[in-house]
Scaffold this motif. Structure first.
Motif, PDB file in Angstrom:
ATOM      1  N   LYS A  19       4.348   4.576   3.639  1.00 59.85           N
ATOM      2  CA  LYS A  19       3.541   5.710   4.088  1.00 59.85           C
ATOM      3  C   LYS A  19       4.119   7.007   3.536  1.00 59.85           C
ATOM      4  N   THR A  20       3.271   7.802   2.906  1.00 61.02           N
ATOM      5  CA  THR A  20       3.749   8.970   2.172  1.00 61.02           C
ATOM      6  C   THR A  20       3.671  10.283   2.954  1.00 61.02           C
ATOM      7  N   GLU A  43      15.081   7.562   0.078  1.00 59.53           N
ATOM      8  CA  GLU A  43      14.495   6.680   1.089  1.00 59.53           C
ATOM      9  C   GLU A  43      13.291   5.927   0.532  1.00 59.53           C
ATOM     10  N   LEU A  44      12.558   6.546  -0.385  1.00 60.26           N
ATOM     11  CA  LEU A  44      11.428   5.873  -1.006  1.00 60.26           C
ATOM     12  C   LEU A  44      11.901   4.668  -1.814  1.00 60.26           C
ATOM     13  N   GLY A  93       3.589  -7.845   8.110  1.00 59.98           N
ATOM     14  CA  GLY A  93       4.286  -6.929   7.215  1.00 59.98           C
ATOM     15  C   GLY A  93       5.034  -5.854   7.978  1.00 59.98           C
ATOM     16  N   ARG A  94       5.175  -4.718   7.339  1.00 57.02           N
ATOM     17  CA  ARG A  94       5.970  -3.639   7.935  1.00 57.02           C
ATOM     18  C   ARG A  94       5.562  -2.315   7.315  1.00 57.02           C
ATOM     19  N   VAL A  95       5.765  -1.222   8.062  1.00 56.08           N
ATOM     20  CA  VAL A  95       5.476   0.127   7.571  1.00 56.08           C
ATOM     21  C   VAL A  95       6.789   0.875   7.362  1.00 56.08           C
ATOM     22  N   TYR A  96       6.926   1.483   6.198  1.00 55.10           N
ATOM     23  CA  TYR A  96       8.074   2.336   5.893  1.00 55.10           C
ATOM     24  C   TYR A  96       7.595   3.771   5.758  1.00 55.10           C
ATOM     25  N   ILE A 114       0.850  -1.190   0.000  1.00 51.38           N
ATOM     26  CA  ILE A 114       0.000   0.000   0.000  1.00 51.38           C
ATOM     27  C   ILE A 114       0.888   1.242   0.000  1.00 51.38           C
ATOM     28  N   VAL A 115       0.711   2.102  -0.982  1.00 55.41           N
ATOM     29  CA  VAL A 115       1.423   3.376  -1.032  1.00 55.41           C
ATOM     30  C   VAL A 115       0.392   4.458  -0.736  1.00 55.41           C
TER      31      VAL A 115
END
Length: 215
Positions: free
Chosen positions: A110-111, A157-158, A147-150, A79-80
């Motif tokens: 996460k944007t 970094e993206l 999962g994981r959140v970035y 998910i972006v």
């Protein structure tokens, strides 16, 4: 768009992998059906419309989970998004249930911090209540599905976030077991936990449970 294209180019093995694309705004639209053709995925990403309108993210997650649930093999959703939801009829609990039923692992890019950095050129930001709720929502979805959140702040970094996701997906173990059917009630949620023997400090990420099939 560039980071996502790199991700698919890095990840898709034509003989093994399939990927689909959904866009989420006021509604959710399947932009590209499952394919192993990176060219098709690239053209679909390039053709994404500008973001506008409301965001029905939870509804979109459910639609994506239901779509993946029809496919054999390992299922992963990336998910972006800033995690905000302003239009869904669905709840977080319903979205989590759909993901668990589909046995779908979720990663979030996460944007929010990226957008703040573009505006202010600073890592610091004053998160409002809605942003905090969105972050908690994304963290919960990732934690429950293994999962994981970035949270990248710039293009470097993206790109690194997508690189780490692709690296992690290529290095995972799949563990299975057969529960005693006498101890299970069909349709109920069963929690599971995984630890590494003699290594209590190892960080283990896995789904938190599963729904017992009704049939």
């Amino acid at each position: 768009k560039k980071a996502a294209i790199k991700f698919f180019d890095r990840m898709i093995r034509p003989e093994k992998d399939l990927a689909a694309l959904f866009s989420v705004a006021t509604g959710t639209r399947l932009e590209q059906v499952l394919t192993n053709d990176v060219g098709l995925l690239t053209r679909s990403i390039d053709a994404f419309p500008n973001p506008e309108g409301a965001t029905a993210l939870l509804d979109g997650i459910i639609k994506g989970a239901n779509y993946l649930g029809e496919v054999q093999g390992r299922r992963v959703m990336v998910i972006v998004s800033d995690g905000d939801d302003t239009y869904s009829d669905s709840t977080l609990e319903q979205a989590l249930r759909s993901l668990q039923l589909a046995n779908c692992q979720v990663y979030v890019v996460k944007t929010t911090d990226f957008e703040n950095y573009v505006r202010t050129k600073s890592r610091a930001g004053n998160a409002n209540i809605r942003q905090l709720a969105a972050e908690r929502r994304m963290l919960e979805i990732a934690a429950q599905t293994g999962g994981r959140v970035y949270s990248p702040i710039d293009e470097k970094e993206l790109d690194e976030a997508f690189r780490q996701i692709s690296a992690e997906l290529s290095q995972q173990y799949i563990l299975s077991y057969y529960p005693d059917p006498k101890t299970e009630t069909r349709g109920e949620f069963r929690q599971i936990a995984l630890t590494v023997k003699n290594k209590p400090n190892v960080d283990v990420r896995t789904r938190k449970g599963y729904y017992v099939p009704k049939k």
